[in-house]
Design an enzyme around this catalytic site. Structure first.
Site, PDB file in Angstrom:
ATOM      1  N   GLY A  18       0.792  -1.228   0.000  1.00 27.22           N
ATOM      2  CA  GLY A  18       0.000   0.000   0.000  1.00 27.22           C
ATOM      3  C   GLY A  18       0.822   1.274   0.000  1.00 27.22           C
ATOM      4  O   GLY A  18       0.345   2.318   0.459  1.00 27.22           O
ATOM      5  N   SER A  19       2.033   1.229  -0.569  1.00 27.58           N
ATOM      6  CA  SER A  19       2.811   2.480  -0.603  1.00 27.58           C
ATOM      7  C   SER A  19       2.141   3.500  -1.532  1.00 27.58           C
ATOM      8  O   SER A  19       2.223   4.706  -1.286  1.00 27.58           O
ATOM      9  CB  SER A  19       4.258   2.221  -1.002  1.00 27.58           C
ATOM     10  OG  SER A  19       4.353   1.857  -2.353  1.00 27.58           O
ATOM     11  N   ASN A  20       1.480   3.036  -2.582  1.00 27.77           N
ATOM     12  CA  ASN A  20       0.738   3.987  -3.426  1.00 27.77           C
ATOM     13  C   ASN A  20      -0.455   4.572  -2.678  1.00 27.77           C
ATOM     14  O   ASN A  20      -0.763   5.755  -2.813  1.00 27.77           O
ATOM     15  CB  ASN A  20       0.286   3.316  -4.730  1.00 27.77           C
ATOM     16  CG  ASN A  20       1.388   3.312  -5.781  1.00 27.77           C
ATOM     17  OD1 ASN A  20       1.744   4.351  -6.306  1.00 27.77           O
ATOM     18  ND2 ASN A  20       1.951   2.138  -6.045  1.00 27.77           N
ATOM     19  N   MET A  96      -4.081  -7.187  -6.763  1.00 28.73           N
ATOM     20  CA  MET A  96      -3.611  -8.272  -7.614  1.00 28.73           C
ATOM     21  C   MET A  96      -4.732  -9.240  -8.007  1.00 28.73           C
ATOM     22  O   MET A  96      -4.610 -10.458  -7.829  1.00 28.73           O
ATOM     23  CB  MET A  96      -2.465  -9.008  -6.918  1.00 28.73           C
ATOM     24  CG  MET A  96      -1.236  -8.138  -6.735  1.00 28.73           C
ATOM     25  SD  MET A  96      -0.734  -7.352  -8.293  1.00 28.73           S
ATOM     26  CE  MET A  96       0.882  -6.777  -7.879  1.00 28.73           C
ATOM     27  N   ARG A  97      -5.832  -8.693  -8.487  1.00 26.42           N
ATOM     28  CA  ARG A  97      -6.940  -9.511  -8.971  1.00 26.42           C
ATOM     29  C   ARG A  97      -7.373  -8.985 -10.329  1.00 26.42           C
ATOM     30  O   ARG A  97      -7.423  -7.768 -10.524  1.00 26.42           O
ATOM     31  CB  ARG A  97      -8.158  -9.404  -8.024  1.00 26.42           C
ATOM     32  CG  ARG A  97      -7.892  -9.738  -6.596  1.00 26.42           C
ATOM     33  CD  ARG A  97      -7.913 -11.208  -6.313  1.00 26.42           C
ATOM     34  NE  ARG A  97      -9.144 -11.854  -6.711  1.00 26.42           N
ATOM     35  CZ  ARG A  97      -9.283 -13.169  -6.816  1.00 26.42           C
ATOM     36  NH1 ARG A  97      -8.244 -13.957  -6.589  1.00 26.42           N
ATOM     37  NH2 ARG A  97     -10.431 -13.705  -7.160  1.00 26.42           N
ATOM     38  N   HIS A 115       0.547   0.578 -13.200  1.00 30.53           N
ATOM     39  CA  HIS A 115       1.321  -0.596 -13.595  1.00 30.53           C
ATOM     40  C   HIS A 115       2.802  -0.212 -13.660  1.00 30.53           C
ATOM     41  O   HIS A 115       3.137   0.843 -14.224  1.00 30.53           O
ATOM     42  CB  HIS A 115       0.832  -1.106 -14.955  1.00 30.53           C
ATOM     43  CG  HIS A 115       1.547  -2.342 -15.385  1.00 30.53           C
ATOM     44  ND1 HIS A 115       1.303  -3.572 -14.802  1.00 30.53           N
ATOM     45  CD2 HIS A 115       2.530  -2.533 -16.301  1.00 30.53           C
ATOM     46  CE1 HIS A 115       2.106  -4.469 -15.350  1.00 30.53           C
ATOM     47  NE2 HIS A 115       2.858  -3.873 -16.253  1.00 30.53           N
ATOM     48  N   GLU A 180       5.839   6.127  -9.348  1.00 35.57           N
ATOM     49  CA  GLU A 180       4.427   5.762  -9.157  1.00 35.57           C
ATOM     50  C   GLU A 180       3.788   6.700  -8.143  1.00 35.57           C
ATOM     51  O   GLU A 180       2.648   7.163  -8.310  1.00 35.57           O
ATOM     52  CB  GLU A 180       4.307   4.313  -8.657  1.00 35.57           C
ATOM     53  CG  GLU A 180       4.752   3.277  -9.667  1.00 35.57           C
ATOM     54  CD  GLU A 180       4.477   1.860  -9.187  1.00 35.57           C
ATOM     55  OE1 GLU A 180       3.449   1.620  -8.542  1.00 35.57           O
ATOM     56  OE2 GLU A 180       5.302   0.976  -9.465  1.00 35.57           O
TER      57      GLU A 180
HETATM   58  C1  GAR Z   1       3.227  -1.322  -7.451  1.00 32.68           C
HETATM   59  O1  GAR Z   1       4.515  -1.379  -8.010  1.00 32.68           O
HETATM   60  C2  GAR Z   1       2.177  -1.392  -8.530  1.00 32.68           C
HETATM   61  O2  GAR Z   1       2.558  -0.739  -9.713  1.00 32.68           O
HETATM   62  C3  GAR Z   1       2.111  -2.883  -8.758  1.00 32.68           C
HETATM   63  O3  GAR Z   1       2.159  -3.443  -7.470  1.00 32.68           O
HETATM   64  C4  GAR Z   1       2.913  -2.579  -6.628  1.00 32.68           C
HETATM   65  C5  GAR Z   1       2.086  -2.273  -5.409  1.00 32.68           C
HETATM   66  O4  GAR Z   1       2.824  -1.549  -4.487  1.00 32.68           O
HETATM   67  N1  GAR Z   1       0.889  -3.239  -9.424  1.00 32.68           N
HETATM   68  C6  GAR Z   1       0.831  -4.179 -10.350  1.00 32.68           C
HETATM   69  O5  GAR Z   1       1.796  -4.844 -10.703  1.00 32.68           O
HETATM   70  C7  GAR Z   1      -0.548  -4.383 -10.950  1.00 32.68           C
HETATM   71  N2  GAR Z   1      -0.463  -5.146 -12.160  1.00 32.68           N
HETATM   72  P1  GAR Z   1       2.112  -0.855  -3.244  1.00 32.68           P
HETATM   73  O6  GAR Z   1       1.184  -1.902  -2.618  1.00 32.68           O
HETATM   74  O7  GAR Z   1       3.280  -0.523  -2.337  1.00 32.68           O
HETATM   75  O8  GAR Z   1       1.371   0.355  -3.744  1.00 32.68           O
END
Ligand code: GAR
Length: 224
Positions: A18-20, A96-97, A115, A180
């Site tokens: 969940g850093s985003n 991731m679904r 992505h 991101e």
């Molecule tokens: C991020 O790098 C995002 O781009 C990727 O998962 C990570 C989640 O990081 N998403 C995918 O690969 C989707 N296809 P986070 O949980 O720290 O935000």
């Protein structure tokens, strides 16, 4: 924003760190993002993202995919919760679904994803590892609307980073993740300001500056 104006309600879907989500929360708290983060939904009860939402007093709901018969059933529940919280824009943030057509129909062009690659290169999983293995000299990240494909929807914003000879999956992922955290809140704010127009595959951001037209080279041309 005028206090009488209504803020956009967003719901954030997570599966992991969940850093985003944290970046979205931080931009919201520093006034750069005019949205209400109404709810965080996780399919994973152990996602660290849930700690982040608790800390910031954002309602969170765990919907375990293993509790449902199939993807449609799971998505029906997710849609129900999003509607309960009057969510107007769904933000997939490391979720991731793969989502079903019913979900897309419930929120047409109202689901965004981030992505960790320059789409259409390296869609799907392990994007950073595949970029390193392929030997590309640049990679990056992409915010896009979600359509019925895997990472195929109309592109809203991209950021480019160099890939170095000694990069590993981890070092590249860290460089991309920093970007991101910058572009996802920006894309959401464009949406909140009503500045996004979509025609077919093409997304146009109204009143945005034109990116300066200087090429990037890796390795650099060094006076060549
Ligand atoms: C991020 O790098 C995002 O781009 C990727 O998962 C990570 C989640 O990081 N998403 C995918 O690969 C989707 N296809 P986070 O949980 O720290 O935000």
């Amino acid at each position: 924003m005028n206090s009488m104006e209504k803020r956009l309600n967003i719901g954030v879907l997570v599966s992991g760190s969940g850093s985003n989500l944290q970046s979205i929360i931080d931009h919201r708290e520093s006034g750069l993002l005019d949205v209400n983060i109404r709810v965080v939904i996780s399919n994973n009860p152990d996602a660290y993202a849930l700690e982040r939402s608790k800390k910031h007093e954002i309602p969170s709901v765990v919907i375990r995919h293993s509790d449902f018969r199939d993807r449609e059933d799971f998505d029906r529940k997710v849609i129900e919760v999003l509607k309960d919280y009057a969510v107007e824009l769904v933000v997939l943030s490391g979720f991731m679904r793969v989502i079903t057509p019913a979900f897309l129909h419930a929120f047409p062009m109202k689901i965004m994803n981030i992505h960790p690659a320059l789409l259409p290169a390296f869609p799907g999983v392990h994007a950073q590892q595949r970029a390193v293995e392929y030997g590309v000299k640049f990679s990056g990240c992409t915010v896009h609307f979600v359509d019925e494909g895997v990472d195929t929807g109309p592109i809203i914003i991209q950021s480019v980073v160099p890939v170095y000879d000694d990069d590993t999956e981890e070092s590249l992922a860290a460089r991309i993740l920093k970007e991101e955290h910058r572009i996802y809140p920006r894309a959401i704010q464009f949406y909140a300001e009503g500045r996004i127009g979509v025609t077919g595959r093409k997304v146009r951001i109204r009143d945005s500056d034109r990116t300066c037209e200087s090429a990037l080279h890796n390795p650099p041309l060094a006076g060549f």
